[in-house]
Design a protein around this motif. Structure first.
Motif, mmCIF file in Angstrom:
data_model
loop_
_atom_site.group_PDB
_atom_site.id
_atom_site.type_symbol
_atom_site.label_atom_id
_atom_site.label_comp_id
_atom_site.label_asym_id
_atom_site.label_seq_id
_atom_site.Cartn_x
_atom_site.Cartn_y
_atom_site.Cartn_z
ATOM 1 N N TYR A 1 1.367 -1.391 0.156
ATOM 2 C CA TYR A 1 0.018 -0.305 0.332
ATOM 3 C C TYR A 1 0.951 1.036 -0.150
ATOM 4 C CZ TYR A 1 -4.759 -2.074 0.045
ATOM 5 O OH TYR A 1 -5.502 -2.623 0.360
ATOM 6 N N ASP A 2 0.512 2.337 -0.766
ATOM 7 C CA ASP A 2 0.989 3.152 -0.483
ATOM 8 C C ASP A 2 0.449 4.471 0.689
ATOM 9 O OD1 ASP A 2 2.159 3.406 -3.709
ATOM 10 O OD2 ASP A 2 -0.340 3.325 -3.685
ATOM 11 N N ALA A 3 0.255 4.283 1.171
ATOM 12 C CA ALA A 3 0.272 5.382 2.364
ATOM 13 C C ALA A 3 -0.583 4.280 2.851
ATOM 14 C CB ALA A 3 -0.215 6.814 2.026
ATOM 15 N N LEU A 4 -1.200 5.089 5.039
ATOM 16 C CA LEU A 4 -1.671 4.453 5.884
ATOM 17 C C LEU A 4 -2.515 5.532 6.523
ATOM 18 C CD1 LEU A 4 0.439 3.113 7.672
ATOM 19 C CD2 LEU A 4 -1.004 1.285 7.091
ATOM 20 N N SER A 5 -4.057 5.430 6.739
ATOM 21 C CA SER A 5 -4.818 5.932 7.389
ATOM 22 C C SER A 5 -5.289 5.593 8.850
ATOM 23 C CB SER A 5 -6.043 6.821 6.351
ATOM 24 O OG SER A 5 -6.758 7.747 6.804
ATOM 25 N N ALA A 6 -5.609 6.782 9.787
ATOM 26 C CA ALA A 6 -6.518 5.695 10.990
ATOM 27 C C ALA A 6 -7.711 6.604 11.029
ATOM 28 C CB ALA A 6 -5.802 5.409 11.846
ATOM 29 N N ILE A 7 -8.781 6.542 11.979
ATOM 30 C CA ILE A 7 -9.659 7.238 13.193
ATOM 31 C C ILE A 7 -8.693 7.093 13.899
ATOM 32 C CG2 ILE A 7 -11.340 7.223 11.453
ATOM 33 C CD1 ILE A 7 -12.255 4.879 13.423
ATOM 34 N N PRO A 8 -9.451 8.208 15.044
ATOM 35 C CA PRO A 8 -8.715 8.193 16.452
ATOM 36 C C PRO A 8 -9.517 6.941 17.219
ATOM 37 C CG PRO A 8 -10.061 10.159 16.294
ATOM 38 C CD PRO A 8 -10.163 9.797 14.218
ATOM 39 N N PRO A 9 -9.702 6.929 18.255
ATOM 40 C CA PRO A 9 -9.836 6.224 19.214
ATOM 41 C C PRO A 9 -11.444 6.145 19.144
ATOM 42 C CG PRO A 9 -7.700 6.050 19.958
ATOM 43 C CD PRO A 9 -7.665 7.384 19.060
ATOM 44 N N ILE A 10 -11.976 4.846 19.087
ATOM 45 C CA ILE A 10 -13.424 5.261 19.507
ATOM 46 C C ILE A 10 -13.891 4.304 21.145
ATOM 47 C CG2 ILE A 10 -13.958 5.186 17.084
ATOM 48 C CD1 ILE A 10 -14.727 2.314 17.127
ATOM 49 N N TYR A 11 -14.978 5.212 21.874
ATOM 50 C CA TYR A 11 -15.842 4.582 22.469
ATOM 51 C C TYR A 11 -15.499 5.517 23.793
ATOM 52 C CZ TYR A 11 -18.197 1.778 25.725
ATOM 53 O OH TYR A 11 -18.942 1.246 26.896
ATOM 54 N N PHE A 12 -13.745 5.059 23.910
ATOM 55 C CA PHE A 12 -13.946 5.951 25.754
ATOM 56 C C PHE A 12 -13.542 7.075 25.877
ATOM 57 C CE2 PHE A 12 -12.361 1.208 26.985
ATOM 58 C CZ PHE A 12 -13.188 1.374 28.478
ATOM 59 N N GLN A 13 -14.172 7.733 25.681
ATOM 60 C CA GLN A 13 -13.215 9.631 26.048
ATOM 61 C C GLN A 13 -12.013 9.526 27.048
ATOM 62 O OE1 GLN A 13 -15.787 11.750 24.399
ATOM 63 N NE2 GLN A 13 -16.710 9.953 23.456
ATOM 64 N N LEU A 14 -11.319 9.372 25.378
ATOM 65 C CA LEU A 14 -9.861 8.926 25.747
ATOM 66 C C LEU A 14 -8.942 11.124 25.959
ATOM 67 C CD1 LEU A 14 -8.861 6.682 23.988
ATOM 68 C CD2 LEU A 14 -9.048 6.239 26.017
ATOM 69 N N PRO A 15 -8.626 11.516 26.484
ATOM 70 C CA PRO A 15 -7.597 12.436 26.642
ATOM 71 C C PRO A 15 -6.621 12.953 25.694
ATOM 72 C CG PRO A 15 -6.594 11.415 28.102
ATOM 73 C CD PRO A 15 -7.163 10.373 27.820
ATOM 74 N N GLU A 16 -6.691 13.783 24.999
ATOM 75 C CA GLU A 16 -5.734 14.422 23.883
ATOM 76 C C GLU A 16 -4.241 13.573 23.471
ATOM 77 O OE1 GLU A 16 -6.487 17.780 20.762
ATOM 78 O OE2 GLU A 16 -4.783 18.183 21.944
ATOM 79 N N SER A 17 -3.767 13.723 24.735
ATOM 80 C CA SER A 17 -2.314 12.661 24.735
ATOM 81 C C SER A 17 -2.283 11.241 24.419
ATOM 82 C CB SER A 17 -1.556 12.755 26.141
ATOM 83 O OG SER A 17 -2.937 12.357 26.897
ATOM 84 N N ALA A 18 -3.167 10.646 24.824
ATOM 85 C CA ALA A 18 -4.120 9.082 24.577
ATOM 86 C C ALA A 18 -3.958 9.229 23.060
ATOM 87 C CB ALA A 18 -4.887 8.564 25.322
ATOM 88 N N ILE A 19 -4.313 10.005 22.111
ATOM 89 C CA ILE A 19 -4.696 9.977 20.608
ATOM 90 C C ILE A 19 -3.248 10.310 20.177
ATOM 91 C CG2 ILE A 19 -5.603 11.355 19.040
ATOM 92 C CD1 ILE A 19 -8.413 11.665 21.158
ATOM 93 N N GLU A 20 -2.541 11.196 20.512
ATOM 94 C CA GLU A 20 -1.378 11.434 19.772
ATOM 95 C C GLU A 20 -0.118 10.046 20.198
ATOM 96 O OE1 GLU A 20 2.694 14.109 20.817
ATOM 97 O OE2 GLU A 20 0.334 14.441 22.082
ATOM 98 N N LYS A 21 -0.635 9.002 20.797
ATOM 99 C CA LYS A 21 0.142 8.158 21.166
ATOM 100 C C LYS A 21 -0.502 7.166 20.113
ATOM 101 C CE LYS A 21 2.592 5.244 25.047
ATOM 102 N NZ LYS A 21 1.817 3.914 24.598
ATOM 103 N N TYR A 22 -1.508 6.854 20.229
ATOM 104 C CA TYR A 22 -2.020 6.063 19.015
ATOM 105 C C TYR A 22 -1.989 6.084 18.161
ATOM 106 C CZ TYR A 22 -5.619 3.678 16.594
ATOM 107 O OH TYR A 22 -6.565 3.274 15.518
ATOM 108 N N TRP A 23 -1.738 7.727 17.910
ATOM 109 C CA TRP A 23 -1.832 7.822 15.964
ATOM 110 C C TRP A 23 0.480 8.022 15.895
ATOM 111 C CZ3 TRP A 23 -5.515 12.827 15.980
ATOM 112 C CH2 TRP A 23 -6.423 12.210 15.039
ATOM 113 N N THR A 24 0.942 7.884 17.063
ATOM 114 C CA THR A 24 1.637 8.358 16.632
ATOM 115 C C THR A 24 3.007 6.686 16.585
ATOM 116 O OG1 THR A 24 2.499 9.767 18.065
ATOM 117 C CG2 THR A 24 4.201 8.854 17.478
ATOM 118 N N GLU A 25 2.154 5.660 16.859
ATOM 119 C CA GLU A 25 2.812 4.555 17.010
ATOM 120 C C GLU A 25 1.983 3.888 16.187
ATOM 121 O OE1 GLU A 25 1.440 1.767 20.969
ATOM 122 O OE2 GLU A 25 1.909 3.570 22.387
#
Length: 305
Positions: free
Chosen positions: A101-125
Motif C-alpha cells: 500500500y502507498d499510505a496508511l490512515s486511521a480514525i482516532p480511538p473510539i468508544y472511550f473518551q480519551l485525553p488528547e495525549s492518548a490519541i497522540e500516542k495512538y497515532w504516533t505508534e
C-alpha cells in the motif's frame, strides 16, 4: 512531487460480501476493477464505507489483500487501519505495508473518551510501526474527537505524517489545517456534499463514500474546479447533493442503497452487515429510480463535451 500522487478523486471502497454475508474475494476484485476502469486516481480501503468497525481483523486483512492483488501499482492505495485497539491497528498497518500500500490512515480511538495525549500516542505508534506515510482521518461526528491544531502541530514533527482526511462539516477546518502545516501537506475533503467548496478553500483532493456510486460526477466536478469553471462546478455540486439526499431518503443504510444500485449496474457486492439495515419493502422499487437519476445526470454532463 509527493503531493501529486494523492490528487484527484479517491473513492472510499465499499465492503463486499457474498450471499451469506461473508467477505467475497471475487466481489472485492470486481469492484476494484470497476472503479479503476472509471478513471479514479486511487482507493481508500477499509474505512467507514468499508464497514470496518463491523469486521474482524482477518476480514479486514482479506479486503486489503484482494484490492492490492487487483490494483497495486496501478492506483494510489490508502489503507485505513483504525481499530478498537492500538495493537490491532499496528497489525493492520504492518500487513498493509507488506501488501504494498502507498499510505496508511486511521480514525482516532473510539468508544472511550480519551485525553488528547492518548490519541497522540495512538497515532504516533501507528506511524512508527511502518515506513509508510500516514494520513489522519478526522471525523468528529462519528468518533467524538475533532483534531485540534495543537495536536496537528505536534504530530507534524513526525515526517511520516503527510495529510488529513477531513470529514468534519465546517469547511473552514480544511483551511485551518492547511494553514497550520507545510506546503506539501495534503488535506483531503471528506464530506461529499461540499467537495467543490472544500477544494476552493484549500483541499488538495477528495476521499468520499458516495464517489463509488457516481465517480463520473466527481471526476467532472474536479475537472470544473481545476479549470476554474466555478459556475459549472456549483451546478454539478447541486446535482450531486440532490442525489446524496435521495440515497439517504430510504429506510436502511445509505450504503445498502448504494449496493442495490450496484446490483442494477451488474456489479453485485452483496448487502450491508448488521447492525446496518438493508433496503427493504417498498423502498427496493425506489432504488431503480435513484439509479436512473444518477445515469441521467451523468449522461447530461457527458453530452456537454
Amino acid at each position: 512531487m509527493l503531493l501529486d500522487k494523492y490528487k484527484g478523486i479517491i473513492p472510499a471502497f465499499y465492503a463486499c460480501y457474498d450471499e451469506a454475508g461473508e467477505i467475497s474475494p471475487e466481489r472485492i476484485k470486481a469492484l476494484a476493477i470497476h472503479l479503476y476502469e472509471k478513471g479514479v486516481q486511487g482507493l481508500y480501503v477499509g474505512g467507514s464505507s468499508g464497514e470496518c468497525i463491523y469486521q474482524n481483523l482477518e476480514e479486514r486483512k482479506a479486503t486489503l489483500k484482494y484490492v492490492a492483488e487487483s490494483l497495486k501499482g496501478q492506483l494510489t492505495l490508502i489503507a485505513h487501519v483504525g481499530a478498537p485497539s492500538t495493537k490491532e491497528s499496528v497489525e493492520l498497518a504492518k500487513y498493509a505495508e507488506e501488501l504494498g500500500y502507498d499510505a496508511l490512515s486511521a480514525i482516532p480511538p473510539i468508544y472511550f473518551q480519551l485525553p488528547e495525549s492518548a490519541i497522540e500516542k495512538y497515532w504516533t505508534e501507528i506511524m512508527d510501526s511502518t515506513d509508510l506515510p500516514f494520513i489522519i482521518y478526522n471525523i468528529p461526528q462519528s468518533t467524538g474527537y475533532n483534531l485540534s491544531i495543537n495536536l496537528l502541530k505536534k504530530l507534524l514533527q513526525n515526517d511520516k505524517l503527510i495529510g488529513v482526511k477531513n470529514s468534519s462539516m465546517p469547511v473552514m477546518d480544511i483551511e485551518r489545517f492547511k494553514a497550520a502545516a507545510h506546503d506539501d501537506f495534503i488535506v483531503f475533503n471528506g464530506p461529499d456534499e461540499q467537495y467543490v467548496s472544500g477544494r476552493l478553500i484549500g483541499a488538495d483532493s477528495g476521499i468520499g463514500g458516495t464517489y463509488g456510486v457516481m465517480p463520473e460526477l466527481f471526476l467532472k466536478a474536479e475537472e470544473f474546479v481545476s479549470a476554474g469553471d466555478f459556475s459549472e462546478a456549483r451546478k454539478i455540486q447541486h446535482d450531486i447533493n440532490d442525489i446524496i439526499m435521495t440515497l439517504c431518503s430510504l429506510n436502511g443504510s445509505m450504503y445498502s442503497v448504494i449496493k442495490e444500485i450496484y446490483k442494477l449496474k451488474g456489479v453485485n457486492i452483496g448487502s450491508v452487515r448488521g447492525p446496518l439495515e438493508p433496503v427493504s419493502g417498498d423502498d427496493i422499487e425506489k432504488v431503480e429510480g435513484i439509479k436512473t437519476r444518477i445515469d441521467e445526470v451523468i449522461m447530461n454532463y457527458q453530452t456537454q463535451n
